[in-house]
Structure formats: C-alpha cells, structure tokens
Scaffold this motif. Structure first.
Motif, PDB file in Angstrom:
ATOM      1  N   PHE A 127     -20.443  17.859 -31.231  1.00  0.00           N
ATOM      2  CA  PHE A 127     -21.622  17.065 -31.545  1.00  0.00           C
ATOM      3  C   PHE A 127     -21.368  16.319 -32.850  1.00  0.00           C
ATOM      4  CE2 PHE A 127     -25.841  16.166 -33.210  1.00  0.00           C
ATOM      5  CZ  PHE A 127     -26.499  15.724 -32.076  1.00  0.00           C
ATOM      6  N   GLN A 128     -21.775  15.033 -32.893  1.00  0.00           N
ATOM      7  CA  GLN A 128     -21.547  14.264 -34.101  1.00  0.00           C
ATOM      8  C   GLN A 128     -22.869  14.095 -34.858  1.00  0.00           C
ATOM      9  OE1 GLN A 128     -18.409  13.065 -35.218  1.00  0.00           O
ATOM     10  NE2 GLN A 128     -19.633  12.852 -37.078  1.00  0.00           N
ATOM     11  N   ALA A 129     -22.972  14.758 -36.000  1.00  0.00           N
ATOM     12  CA  ALA A 129     -24.183  14.629 -36.809  1.00  0.00           C
ATOM     13  C   ALA A 129     -23.834  13.950 -38.131  1.00  0.00           C
ATOM     14  CB  ALA A 129     -24.796  16.000 -37.060  1.00  0.00           C
ATOM     15  N   GLY A 130     -24.831  13.705 -38.942  1.00  0.00           N
ATOM     16  CA  GLY A 130     -24.598  13.119 -40.259  1.00  0.00           C
ATOM     17  C   GLY A 130     -25.707  13.561 -41.179  1.00  0.00           C
ATOM     18  N   GLN A 131     -25.387  13.690 -42.471  1.00  0.00           N
ATOM     19  CA  GLN A 131     -26.395  14.185 -43.402  1.00  0.00           C
ATOM     20  C   GLN A 131     -27.455  13.126 -43.674  1.00  0.00           C
ATOM     21  OE1 GLN A 131     -24.733  16.015 -46.834  1.00  0.00           O
ATOM     22  NE2 GLN A 131     -26.718  16.389 -47.803  1.00  0.00           N
ATOM     23  N   SER A 132     -28.706  13.559 -43.751  1.00  0.00           N
ATOM     24  CA  SER A 132     -29.798  12.626 -43.984  1.00  0.00           C
ATOM     25  C   SER A 132     -30.871  13.298 -44.823  1.00  0.00           C
ATOM     26  CB  SER A 132     -30.358  12.159 -42.641  1.00  0.00           C
ATOM     27  OG  SER A 132     -31.326  11.153 -42.825  1.00  0.00           O
ATOM     28  N   LEU A 133     -32.007  12.640 -44.968  1.00  0.00           N
ATOM     29  CA  LEU A 133     -33.096  13.182 -45.778  1.00  0.00           C
ATOM     30  C   LEU A 133     -34.375  13.287 -44.957  1.00  0.00           C
ATOM     31  CD1 LEU A 133     -32.726  10.987 -49.007  1.00  0.00           C
ATOM     32  CD2 LEU A 133     -31.873  13.318 -48.683  1.00  0.00           C
ATOM     33  N   LEU A 134     -35.105  14.374 -45.175  1.00  0.00           N
ATOM     34  CA  LEU A 134     -36.412  14.535 -44.550  1.00  0.00           C
ATOM     35  C   LEU A 134     -37.464  14.520 -45.659  1.00  0.00           C
ATOM     36  CD1 LEU A 134     -37.842  15.315 -41.764  1.00  0.00           C
ATOM     37  CD2 LEU A 134     -37.919  17.610 -42.688  1.00  0.00           C
ATOM     38  N   VAL A 135     -38.492  13.681 -45.497  1.00  0.00           N
ATOM     39  CA  VAL A 135     -39.540  13.605 -46.521  1.00  0.00           C
ATOM     40  C   VAL A 135     -40.908  13.607 -45.842  1.00  0.00           C
ATOM     41  CG1 VAL A 135     -38.097  12.274 -48.109  1.00  0.00           C
ATOM     42  CG2 VAL A 135     -39.591  11.077 -46.493  1.00  0.00           C
ATOM     43  N   LYS A 136     -41.927  13.831 -46.642  1.00  0.00           N
ATOM     44  CA  LYS A 136     -43.283  13.730 -46.137  1.00  0.00           C
ATOM     45  C   LYS A 136     -43.584  12.254 -45.904  1.00  0.00           C
ATOM     46  CE  LYS A 136     -47.890  15.477 -47.070  1.00  0.00           C
ATOM     47  NZ  LYS A 136     -48.167  16.634 -46.285  1.00  0.00           N
ATOM     48  N   LYS A 152     -42.254  21.952 -52.907  1.00  0.00           N
ATOM     49  CA  LYS A 152     -41.301  22.410 -53.917  1.00  0.00           C
ATOM     50  C   LYS A 152     -40.226  21.378 -54.208  1.00  0.00           C
ATOM     51  CE  LYS A 152     -43.363  26.285 -54.097  1.00  0.00           C
ATOM     52  NZ  LYS A 152     -44.295  26.504 -55.210  1.00  0.00           N
ATOM     53  N   GLY A 153     -40.175  20.321 -53.424  1.00  0.00           N
ATOM     54  CA  GLY A 153     -39.163  19.296 -53.651  1.00  0.00           C
ATOM     55  C   GLY A 153     -39.597  18.008 -52.993  1.00  0.00           C
ATOM     56  N   ASP A 154     -38.861  16.900 -53.302  1.00  0.00           N
ATOM     57  CA  ASP A 154     -39.235  15.599 -52.762  1.00  0.00           C
ATOM     58  C   ASP A 154     -38.598  15.340 -51.404  1.00  0.00           C
ATOM     59  OD1 ASP A 154     -40.690  14.604 -55.176  1.00  0.00           O
ATOM     60  OD2 ASP A 154     -38.744  15.075 -56.053  1.00  0.00           O
ATOM     61  N   ALA A 155     -37.423  15.932 -51.184  1.00  0.00           N
ATOM     62  CA  ALA A 155     -36.745  15.690 -49.923  1.00  0.00           C
ATOM     63  C   ALA A 155     -35.933  16.913 -49.552  1.00  0.00           C
ATOM     64  CB  ALA A 155     -35.827  14.475 -50.047  1.00  0.00           C
ATOM     65  N   LEU A 156     -35.785  17.120 -48.260  1.00  0.00           N
ATOM     66  CA  LEU A 156     -34.927  18.200 -47.773  1.00  0.00           C
ATOM     67  C   LEU A 156     -33.710  17.535 -47.185  1.00  0.00           C
ATOM     68  CD1 LEU A 156     -34.245  21.045 -46.799  1.00  0.00           C
ATOM     69  CD2 LEU A 156     -35.855  20.765 -44.957  1.00  0.00           C
ATOM     70  N   THR A 157     -32.528  18.000 -47.572  1.00  0.00           N
ATOM     71  CA  THR A 157     -31.341  17.337 -47.068  1.00  0.00           C
ATOM     72  C   THR A 157     -30.469  18.291 -46.270  1.00  0.00           C
ATOM     73  OG1 THR A 157     -29.442  15.983 -47.598  1.00  0.00           O
ATOM     74  CG2 THR A 157     -29.987  17.724 -49.185  1.00  0.00           C
ATOM     75  N   THR A 158     -30.101  17.818 -45.089  1.00  0.00           N
ATOM     76  CA  THR A 158     -29.082  18.483 -44.281  1.00  0.00           C
ATOM     77  C   THR A 158     -28.738  17.526 -43.148  1.00  0.00           C
ATOM     78  OG1 THR A 158     -28.475  20.446 -43.040  1.00  0.00           O
ATOM     79  CG2 THR A 158     -30.770  19.771 -42.891  1.00  0.00           C
ATOM     80  N   SER A 218     -24.264  25.613 -47.438  1.00  0.00           N
ATOM     81  CA  SER A 218     -24.079  24.501 -46.507  1.00  0.00           C
ATOM     82  C   SER A 218     -23.303  23.383 -47.191  1.00  0.00           C
ATOM     83  CB  SER A 218     -25.440  23.983 -46.021  1.00  0.00           C
ATOM     84  OG  SER A 218     -26.157  23.418 -47.090  1.00  0.00           O
ATOM     85  N   THR A 219     -22.614  22.559 -46.384  1.00  0.00           N
ATOM     86  CA  THR A 219     -21.877  21.440 -46.971  1.00  0.00           C
ATOM     87  C   THR A 219     -22.847  20.437 -47.578  1.00  0.00           C
ATOM     88  OG1 THR A 219     -21.814  20.578 -44.728  1.00  0.00           O
ATOM     89  CG2 THR A 219     -19.760  21.426 -45.624  1.00  0.00           C
ATOM     90  N   SER A 220     -24.057  20.372 -47.009  1.00  0.00           N
ATOM     91  CA  SER A 220     -24.990  19.354 -47.510  1.00  0.00           C
ATOM     92  C   SER A 220     -25.404  19.631 -48.947  1.00  0.00           C
ATOM     93  CB  SER A 220     -26.215  19.248 -46.600  1.00  0.00           C
ATOM     94  OG  SER A 220     -26.565  20.474 -46.045  1.00  0.00           O
ATOM     95  N   ALA A 221     -25.448  20.922 -49.353  1.00  0.00           N
ATOM     96  CA  ALA A 221     -25.809  21.241 -50.732  1.00  0.00           C
ATOM     97  C   ALA A 221     -24.749  20.715 -51.689  1.00  0.00           C
ATOM     98  CB  ALA A 221     -25.964  22.744 -50.901  1.00  0.00           C
TER      99      ALA A 221
END
Lengths: 216, 216, 264
Positions: free
Chosen positions: C129-138, C193-199, C161-164
């Motif tokens: 599977f080909q994924a890529g790191q991105s951001l999740l926000v409200k 607790k934060g502005d964005a979640l990244t993975t 995780s590699t994303s960290a």
C-alpha cells in the motif's frame, strides 16, 4: 457526556474482559512475588553475609525505581540482551520483580518484629534455625504481615493499569479503546474505570482492616 | 554500556530530569497541604466533614493514579478545561498522594496524647487554635519519615507523566530510544537519574526512622 | 552522609553492571518462522487495533476489522488454502518490532512503512500500500498545510513512528507531543492538546471518517510505502508472502479489498 452510549452492553462486556486480564495478571504476580519475596526476606533475615548484602542492594535498587520504567525495560530493553517475552509474560515479570522487592521488605519487617528473646529460647531448647523459623517465628510474623500484604496486593491491582504502555489488553487499555471512539465517552468511561477499581480495592482494604482488628 | 547515548542526548535527559523534579516538588507541597486539610476533616467532630474526608481518602487511595491523570488530561478537556501533560500529571499526583499523606497525618494526630487537646482547650484556646498550634506541629514531626516515603513514591509515580506527554524523564526516554534505535542503554541511564533522586531520599528516611525510634 | 553516597554509588554501579552484561545483537538468522507456520497450520499476524480502516478492534463486537485484516485473510487463503487459518494479535508502533523478534507474531501487517533503518532490524515484503504523511486538523483550523506549523503550534504524533521523526525535520519550529498509540493521539487532538495530528494519510482518513469534524489538509509531504514485516533472515517466508501478495493482486481480490476500505 454520553453515559448511555458509553455504557452499552457490548462496551461493558469488553471492559469486563479487560478486568479479567487485570485480575489474572495481578493474582499470578502476587503469588510469585510472595514466594520470591519470602525467599529473599528469609535469606536476608538469616544474614548469610555476601548473599544478604547483594540482595539488599538489588532490593533497594528495584524499590527505588518507578514501576513504569521496570515495565518498559522488561518489554522493550531486555530483548536487546536476548531475553524475549510475550506481553503478558513481560507484564507479570515486571510486576513480580517490583512487588517481590516490596514484599521482601514487608516480610523482613515482620520477621524482625519478633522478639529476639523468643529465638534464643527456642534455640536453647534444642530447635535448629529452620525449625525455629518454621514453628516459632513464621506463625507469629505471618499474622502480623497479612494486613500490609493485602495493601500491597491493592497497590498491585492499581499498578497493573501501567501495563497499558505495552498494550496489555487489561481494563484500562480496553477503556482507552472505547473512549477513543468519541470524546463524549471519555468522562463516563473514566468514571466507570474508577468505580471498578474502587469496588475491588475498597473491598480488599476492608478485609485487611477486619484482619487487623482481629489481631489486636 | 554506550555512554555516547548519554552525552549525545544530554539535553533531553536534563530537560526530563528537570521536569520530573518540578512535578515531584510541586506535587509534594500541594499534596502536603491538601493532606493536612483532609486529615483534619477526617478527625473533625463535624459529621459531614468527617464523611467527606473519609470518602476522599478511601476513593483516591483505591484507584490507579493513571486514571486520575487521564481524568485531568483527557476528561477535563472533553468539557473544555485545558491542562497540558505536565500540569494535569502534577495535579493528579497531588490528589493521589494527598490521600496517603492524609492517612499518615491522621495517624500522627491520633498518636498525640488526648490530654494535650484537653489541656489546650482548658487554657482558653479554641478547637481550631489547639489543632493548629498544639496538635498538628507534633503530629507532623512524628510523621516526617512517612512523608519522606510518600515523596519517594511521588518521584517514582511522576513517571506517569510520560504517558500524557508530560515532558518528564520517562517521556524523553521514549523519544531518545526511538531516535537511537536502542532501548536498553537509554533506559539504564534513565534508571540512574531516578536513583540519584530516590536513593538519598530513602536513606534519609531510614535515618529519620532510626532517630525517631531512638527518641521514643 | 558517607553511607548515603556509598549506597547510592553501589546501586548505580549495580545498574551499570547490568549494562555491561554482553549484548547479543538480536535478529539475524534465528528460528525458522516458515516452518513454524507450517507446523501450527496458521499464520499469526500482528495487526493494529486502534487504526480505523486498517486494523481496528470494534469495541461492540470485539472483532478486529480493516484493510490489513482482509489482506491477511486473503494471504492466508493463498498460502494455506483457507482464509481462516489466521490469528490476530495487537501490535502498536512501539511493540511491533519487539513482538516480531520475540516470535509472538509471525508477520506484521500493521501500517508499517518500509524504511532503511527498519530494514536493518526486520525483513519486508514488496509494497502493499502506498501512503504518505499528512496532517489532520479540526475543520476551520488555521493550519492549512505543513508550512503553517510555525513556532507556538503543537503537532501530535505517535511514539516510535516514522512520522514523529519526519515532522521534526519538516516543521522544526513546532512542538511535537508523542503518545502511546493512535487512539490516544486522536483523543488528544479532540481534547485540544495540539493543532494538528500527523501520520500517514491512510490512517488519518480513518479518523476523519470516524469524526466528520476533522479533515486532512495540505496533501502528503512524504512517501510511506507499507510492507509486511517478518523476522530478519526469513527469506523463504518473504518470498512466499510476496508470491501470495502478487496472486491476491492478480486475482482482483486486492482491488476489491482496497475499494471496500479506502474510498478516497
């Protein structure tokens, strides 16, 4: 806050399953810790020079470290020197390591609380060290140790929650999965968790109190 | 043992060490004051205060500190109250520890002879004054060793900050080990940082206990 | 005072002695996992339990479901002739390599990015599977992409995780807070607790799917090819898994599974 949604039948069953794991791990660990802690305490009590001092250093070191660190270490670090364990075994090992050190001190305290005069009397009446320990010291000391040992078991039950960090599927871990679904579940779930731990631990502490009263 | 891990990441270790100390000291001070208040409530002649105090102690003693921490970190946030990991963890530690300190201080108060309260009252002091000026100072002196033990527990328990991104030693250890691809050495150094704090404390407590035993 | 120092020193020395205990590098050529699978007649897969769409334990049914799970069933059908000859155990980003090395799981299919660093510790199959790191926000957040993660912002990630590690390189000014698993990290985002979640985007889509108040922003800024990991040195097993993977792709089963879970 969504209490009805959080406390659905499926969720409660899932929580109880986790609680089963909590109890299982705690009971196995306390039995092992009692045996190991008892052995350590006896050796230290009998003052076999070198081994006693060595054990003293080990016990003191473990007692002065955070349990969370010991759990991490057992699961993530020991494999690097070739000691590999599945999650449940790692949790039991870490808890046993820590609680043995705690219980060793409680048991040693119990042994030391027996009047030295009794030992001398027993020895001079012809009993050897093992017999003295078995017939004179242990029966009295054990009775004194029961309440602190029950308290230690309560600590152990609470401490199993720390195994969430290695994803042991115990009570707290399962609750996290449930409240991970919806923010409105967080407080209801934490309340339920607190109640479940409280009921069992409070019950145990009442038993300990009863035992203590009986003794006095 | 690879000392380059310590030197390469010294900044992170130091920051974690600093936060562990900050959380422990703040929690010690606040749990002490909370503990005194709760202890006084528990022995208060006013029934309602008495129940509240007893309920507080029994409840918080019997649930895991991790759950109290989750409550302050995730639970309060779900109803709009924001605390970062360090603050939430420190608050939880204070409340949890205060239940134990309250019990210790209550035991201390009970050990002050009853006649003293009567004498103080008959010399014209009010109940509150007698408690504050005569009974509490003596009680606290007696329980200093057990307060010391609670402080050691606090330092160890502060490791739960790592689970809520509280930037303490445990948290930094995770970051370091993820980057260095080793766990064993990283956690051994963490263990040493904890021992540097806890061993002198336990020796101090041992010393005080002995001195207290002698003075009686 | 002397005694203080002495005992402290002894304890620390004791810990150091533990450190000196010769370290055997784990991994290389240990037990033959392929033979073990044959003997137990099933494959024990390490899967995520907290990652919607890939590996998620449904608390109401107690069953694990997702893309990784269905793919594991399909692989078992190719390799052992029965899609039910599988067992699933939970892994997290932090526990999956230890569990593989412990022999607790035979293979890890758990949104695991193939990276050079990890290749030193485990063996990977081909990309599944080909994924890529991105951001999740409200929704409505000021963060529109990685360039908005400036000083004073907080990014949430998962330990191990590699994303960290990536986010610290790509957005060095933001403060990164790390949690034990994705469930906790998402709870933290929802708790403000934060502005964005990244993975990886694939994982984030699952979260956005779960809670429509959240959305992905800024596209992907890394490439995260997922592979199935096995214990280092088990080339025979890697070959078999690759063959099975190819068969699943050729038969159209792969597309079927993919379209069932990934709708973006």
């Amino acid at each position: 806050m969504d209490f009805a949604g959080a406390y659905s039948a499926g969720h409660l069953k899932f929580l109880l399953k986790g609680f089963g794991v909590t109890l299982e791990v705690a009971i196995i660990s306390i039995i092992l810790s009692f045996i190991i802690g008892g052995a350590i305490a006896t050796v230290r009590y009998s003052r076999i020079t070198f081994i006693s001092s060595l054990l003293a250093v080990i016990v003191e070191t473990i007692r002065n470290l955070p349990l969370l660190l010991i759990i991490f270490f057992t699961y993530f670090a020991l494999p690097e020197i070739g000691l590999k364990m599945p999650i449940t075994a790692a949790a039991i090992t870490a808890l046993t390591l820590f609680e043995s050190a705690m219980l060793a001190e409680i048991i040693r305290g119990g042994l030391n609380s027996i009047d030295k005069g009794q030992i001398e009397a027993a020895r001079s009446s012809g009993l050897n060290f093992i017999q003295t320990l078995r017939y004179i010291i242990l029966p009295q000391a054990l009775r004194r140790m029961v309440p602190p040992i029950v308290s230690q078991f309560i600590s152990l039950l609470k401490d199993t929650s720390l195994a969430v960090v290695i994803a042991l599927p115990e009570l707290t871990h399962n609750a996290q999965i449930i409240y991970g679904q919806k923010n409105s579940y967080v407080i209801p779930m934490l309340i339920m968790l607190a109640l479940m731990y409280f009921i069992v631990n409070f019950g145990l502490s009442q038993i300990a109190r009863r035992l203590e009263l009986k003794r006095v | 043992m690879d000392f380059s891990i310590l030197t390469d990441n010294f900044g992170l270790y130091l920051e974690g060490f600093k936060n562990t100390i900050i959380a422990s000291v703040i929690a010690l001070v606040s749990s002490f004051f909370l503990g005194v208040i709760v202890a006084v409530m528990r022995i208060s002649p006013v029934k309602v205060l008495n129940w509240l105090g007893t309920g507080y102690v029994e409840f918080f003693r019997n649930i895991p500190v991790l759950i109290i921490t989750f409550f302050f970190y995730f639970g309060l946030a779900s109803i709009g109250i924001e605390l970062d990991g360090l603050k939430a963890g420190t608050t939880a530690l204070s409340i949890y520890t205060s239940a134990f300190i309250a019990e210790a201080i209550r035991a201390g108060i009970m050990s002050v002879p009853k006649g003293q309260m009567e004498a103080a009252r008959s010399s014209g002091l009010s109940y509150n004054q007698s408690m504050r000026l005569i009974i509490l100072p003596q009680a606290i002196k007696i329980v200093i060793p057990s307060l010391g033990n609670q402080f050691i527990n606090l330092v160890k328990n502060s490791s739960i900050l790592g689970v809520v991104a509280g930037l303490d030693l445990m948290y930094q250890a995770d970051l370091i080990s993820a980057r260095a691809f080793v766990t064993f050495d990283v956690y051994l150094f963490v263990a040493m940082f904890y021992l540097v704090l806890t061993i002198p404390l336990s020796l101090g407590v041992h010393y005080l206990e002995k001195r207290l035993a002698r003075s009686h | 005072m002397k005694r203080f120092l002495k005992l402290t020193l002894i304890s620390i020395l004791a810990v150091m002695m533990l450190g000196a205990c010769g370290k055997e590098k784990v991994g290389g050529g240990a037990k033959n996992v392929d033979a073990k699978i044959k003997k137990q007649d099933k494959i024990i897969f390490g899967v995520k339990n907290d990652t919607r769409l890939f590996g998620y334990k449904n608390p109401s049914t107690g069953k694990v479901e997702g893309f990784d799970i269905d793919l594991a069933h399909a692989l078992a059908k190719e390799m052992l002739g029965d899609e039910n000859k599988v067992e699933f155990k939970e892994v997290t980003s932090k526990t999956r390599i230890p569990m593989l090395n412990n022999g607790e799981v035979d293979a890890v299919i758990a949104t695991m990015t193939i990276s050079e660093e990890r290749k030193k510790e485990v063996d990977f199959t081909d990309v599944y599977f080909q994924a890529g790191q991105s951001l999740l926000v409200k929704k409505g957040s000021n963060i529109k992409g990685i360039e908005d993660l400036k000083k004073g912002t907080k990014a949430l990630a998962v330990k191990g995780s590699t994303s960290a590690i990536n986010i610290r390189e790509k957005a060095p000014e933001t403060q990164v807070l790390e949690f034990e698993n994705y469930g906790e990290a998402f709870t933290a985002l929802k708790s403000g607790k934060g502005d964005a979640l990244t993975t990886d985007d694939a994982i984030l889509y699952g979260m956005a799917d779960e809670d429509p108040d959240y959305e992905l922003v800024g596209g992907t800024f890394t490439e995260e090819p997922y592979g199935i990991a096995v214990k280092k040195g088990n080339t025979a097993l890697v070959d078999k898994l690759n063959k099975a993977l190819k068969a699943v792709k050729d038969s159209g089963k792969y597309e079927e599974i993919k379209s069932k879970w990934i709708k973006h």
